[in-house]
Write an enzyme that holds these catalytic residues in place. Structure first.
Site, PDB file in Angstrom:
ATOM      1  N   ARG A  13       4.763  11.826  20.611  1.00 43.31           N
ATOM      2  CA  ARG A  13       5.975  12.436  20.017  1.00 43.31           C
ATOM      3  C   ARG A  13       7.010  12.496  21.138  1.00 43.31           C
ATOM      4  O   ARG A  13       6.800  13.142  22.167  1.00 43.31           O
ATOM      5  CB  ARG A  13       5.670  13.835  19.495  1.00 43.31           C
ATOM      6  CG  ARG A  13       6.936  14.626  19.217  1.00 43.31           C
ATOM      7  CD  ARG A  13       6.693  15.900  18.443  1.00 43.31           C
ATOM      8  NE  ARG A  13       6.394  15.596  17.059  1.00 43.31           N
ATOM      9  CZ  ARG A  13       6.443  16.495  16.080  1.00 43.31           C
ATOM     10  NH1 ARG A  13       6.766  17.745  16.330  1.00 43.31           N
ATOM     11  NH2 ARG A  13       6.165  16.147  14.838  1.00 43.31           N
ATOM     12  N   HIS A  46       9.676   9.174  11.513  1.00 39.00           N
ATOM     13  CA  HIS A  46       8.504  10.079  11.466  1.00 39.00           C
ATOM     14  C   HIS A  46       7.533   9.502  10.423  1.00 39.00           C
ATOM     15  O   HIS A  46       7.336  10.071   9.341  1.00 39.00           O
ATOM     16  CB  HIS A  46       8.973  11.490  11.088  1.00 39.00           C
ATOM     17  CG  HIS A  46       7.984  12.570  11.393  1.00 39.00           C
ATOM     18  ND1 HIS A  46       6.759  12.334  11.996  1.00 39.00           N
ATOM     19  CD2 HIS A  46       8.025  13.925  11.169  1.00 39.00           C
ATOM     20  CE1 HIS A  46       6.115  13.465  12.130  1.00 39.00           C
ATOM     21  NE2 HIS A  46       6.851  14.446  11.643  1.00 39.00           N
ATOM     22  N   GLN A  81       4.540  11.495   8.745  1.00 36.35           N
ATOM     23  CA  GLN A  81       4.989  12.525   7.800  1.00 36.35           C
ATOM     24  C   GLN A  81       5.304  11.924   6.426  1.00 36.35           C
ATOM     25  O   GLN A  81       4.892  12.451   5.395  1.00 36.35           O
ATOM     26  CB  GLN A  81       6.231  13.235   8.355  1.00 36.35           C
ATOM     27  CG  GLN A  81       6.756  14.314   7.445  1.00 36.35           C
ATOM     28  CD  GLN A  81       5.837  15.527   7.371  1.00 36.35           C
ATOM     29  OE1 GLN A  81       5.491  16.100   8.390  1.00 36.35           O
ATOM     30  NE2 GLN A  81       5.424  15.922   6.173  1.00 36.35           N
ATOM     31  N   ASP A 120      15.248  18.601   5.011  1.00 39.86           N
ATOM     32  CA  ASP A 120      14.746  18.843   6.373  1.00 39.86           C
ATOM     33  C   ASP A 120      15.804  19.671   7.098  1.00 39.86           C
ATOM     34  O   ASP A 120      16.931  19.827   6.603  1.00 39.86           O
ATOM     35  CB  ASP A 120      14.521  17.478   7.064  1.00 39.86           C
ATOM     36  CG  ASP A 120      13.860  17.575   8.435  1.00 39.86           C
ATOM     37  OD1 ASP A 120      13.345  18.658   8.779  1.00 39.86           O
ATOM     38  OD2 ASP A 120      13.869  16.565   9.164  1.00 39.86           O
ATOM     39  N   CYS A 163       9.205  18.686   5.190  1.00 42.31           N
ATOM     40  CA  CYS A 163       8.187  18.357   6.195  1.00 42.31           C
ATOM     41  C   CYS A 163       7.769  19.566   7.018  1.00 42.31           C
ATOM     42  O   CYS A 163       6.706  19.555   7.624  1.00 42.31           O
ATOM     43  CB  CYS A 163       8.672  17.221   7.093  1.00 42.31           C
ATOM     44  SG  CYS A 163      10.138  17.649   8.077  1.00 42.31           S
ATOM     45  N   ARG A 170      -1.017  15.780   6.019  1.00 45.33           N
ATOM     46  CA  ARG A 170      -0.856  15.172   7.347  1.00 45.33           C
ATOM     47  C   ARG A 170      -2.244  14.865   7.930  1.00 45.33           C
ATOM     48  O   ARG A 170      -2.472  13.789   8.487  1.00 45.33           O
ATOM     49  CB  ARG A 170      -0.107  16.126   8.293  1.00 45.33           C
ATOM     50  CG  ARG A 170       1.354  16.346   7.983  1.00 45.33           C
ATOM     51  CD  ARG A 170       2.182  15.102   8.238  1.00 45.33           C
ATOM     52  NE  ARG A 170       2.095  14.623   9.600  1.00 45.33           N
ATOM     53  CZ  ARG A 170       2.779  15.099  10.649  1.00 45.33           C
ATOM     54  NH1 ARG A 170       3.638  16.085  10.475  1.00 45.33           N
ATOM     55  NH2 ARG A 170       2.652  14.562  11.861  1.00 45.33           N
TER      56      ARG A 170
HETATM   57  N1  NVA Z   1      13.868  16.209  11.750  1.00 43.35           N
HETATM   58  C1  NVA Z   1      12.991  17.180  12.366  1.00 43.35           C
HETATM   59  C2  NVA Z   1      11.589  16.987  11.871  1.00 43.35           C
HETATM   60  C3  NVA Z   1      10.595  17.968  12.422  1.00 43.35           C
HETATM   61  C4  NVA Z   1       9.211  17.710  11.960  1.00 43.35           C
HETATM   62  C5  NVA Z   1      13.058  17.021  13.877  1.00 43.35           C
HETATM   63  O1  NVA Z   1      13.092  15.880  14.353  1.00 43.35           O
HETATM   64  O2  NVA Z   1      13.090  18.029  14.570  1.00 43.35           O
HETATM   65  N1   CP Z   2       6.337  18.213  10.198  1.00 38.07           N
HETATM   66  C1   CP Z   2       6.017  18.185  11.491  1.00 38.07           C
HETATM   67  O1   CP Z   2       5.943  17.131  12.142  1.00 38.07           O
HETATM   68  O2   CP Z   2       5.750  19.414  12.016  1.00 38.07           O
HETATM   69  P1   CP Z   2       5.526  19.778  13.538  1.00 38.07           P
HETATM   70  O3   CP Z   2       6.853  19.622  14.244  1.00 38.07           O
HETATM   71  O4   CP Z   2       5.050  21.205  13.517  1.00 38.07           O
HETATM   72  O5   CP Z   2       4.504  18.850  14.136  1.00 38.07           O
END
Ligand code: NVA
Ligand code: CP
Length: 303
Positions: free
Chosen positions: A103, A130, A133, A222, A262, A290
């Protein structure tokens, strides 16, 4: 099947449908307490440059349930945080581990990592995509509706990593996707162009949430400010003011519409408490899935 899982567009519809089939099997086994140690003795390194709850826990538990071992690595506590090149880290990791989940910020970081890795690399979220997800989201839709085919999907909010991944999904799986984003917050232009070139379904971007929500089967949103955009929070609160998934937006949608998010959610911003806690919400199934989808991805790539 591609060796790495970096973005949905690296896969065919059949390959991704195959992952859903495997997800269904693994979920049933887990529910029935049937051992499924498909990755016995294998190790997954999980590299996090951004925070996480679901991704970390679901990959970690998933690896354990598959008989393998997960390893949590935060970039700031490793030499990556001190500037060790990606290409060096990638080659070293592959000498110890059987797979790597990352990540991070730029999609080019996971692409570079994968380019130097002799073991599978899985994208656990970048600024652009992502994919794990959206696979979990679609699996949730399949569970609730039998299929994603013939459904209208609506996205309300930021044209972010989630929106971009949904656009790829719409083109690959062939469902209609209507995105409503504020001006200046539209999805990635290259992703949109790629999808429109190959899509047989409709992929539309509007600035009107009600238009996107009209007759939608699935409503999705989101956060307004993603990880890394914290400094833009107040500017985004103004820009996104009319882009909230609330009861008013359920009216133009189908009576039995599903609501996805998500998570993590900012109640009172992109979604209201009554909608996320209401009868249309499938967010807890979505979060659970997930685990099951990622187990299928890991088993397929690392098994
Ligand atoms: N769009 C959000 C998704 C978190 C799971 C982010 O990138 O922070
Ligand atoms: N939806 C998701 O990826 O959650 P986290 O940021 O908690 O991993």
């Amino acid at each position: 099947m591609n060796r790495h899982f970096l973005k949905l567009s690296d896969f065919s519809k059949d390959e991704l449908d195959g992952l859903f089939a495997m997800t269904r099997e693994l979920k049933a086994k887990q529910r029935q307490g049937i051992e499924h140690h498909l990755l016995k003795g294998k190790t997954l390194a999980m590299i996090f440059e951004k925070s996480s709850t679901r991704t970390r826990v679901s990959f970690e538990v998933g690896m354990y349930q598959l008989g393998g071992h997960p390893l949590f690595i935060s970039t700031k506590d490793s030499q990556m945080g001190r500037g060790e090149p990606i290409k060096d880290t990638a080659r070293v990791m592959a000498r110890y581990c059987d797979g790597v989940m990352i990540r991070t910020y730029g999609q080019e970081i996971v692409e570079e990592f994968a380019g130097y890795s002799s073991v599978p690399v899985i994208n656990g979220l970048t600024d652009l995509f992502h994919p794990c997800q959206v696979m979990a989201d679609l699996f949730t839709v399949i569970e609730h509706r039998g299929s994603y085919q013939g459904l209208k999907f609506a996205w309300v909010g930021d044209g972010n990593n989630m929106a971009n991944t949904w656009i790829e999904a719409a083109a690959i799986f062939g469902f209609d996707l209507f995105l409503a984003c504020p001006e200046g917050y539209e999805p990635d232009a290259k992703v949109l162009a790629w999808a429109r070139e190959r899509a047989t379904s409709k992929i539309a971007v509007t600035h009107d949430p009600k238009e996107a929500a009209r007759d939608a089967d699935v409503l999705n949103t989101d956060v307004w400010a993603s990880m890394g955009q914290e400094a833009e929070q107040s500017a985004r609160e103004k820009a996104f003011a009319g882009f909230q998934l609330n009861e008013g937006l359920l009216d133009p949608a189908k009576g039995n519409c599903m609501v996805l998010h998500c998570l993590p959610a900012h109640r009172g911003e992109e979604i209201t408490d009554d909608v996320i806690e209401g009868p249309h919400s499938a967010v807890w199934d979505e979060a659970e899935n997930r685990l099951h989808v990622q187990k299928a991805i890991m088993a397929k790539l690392m098994g």
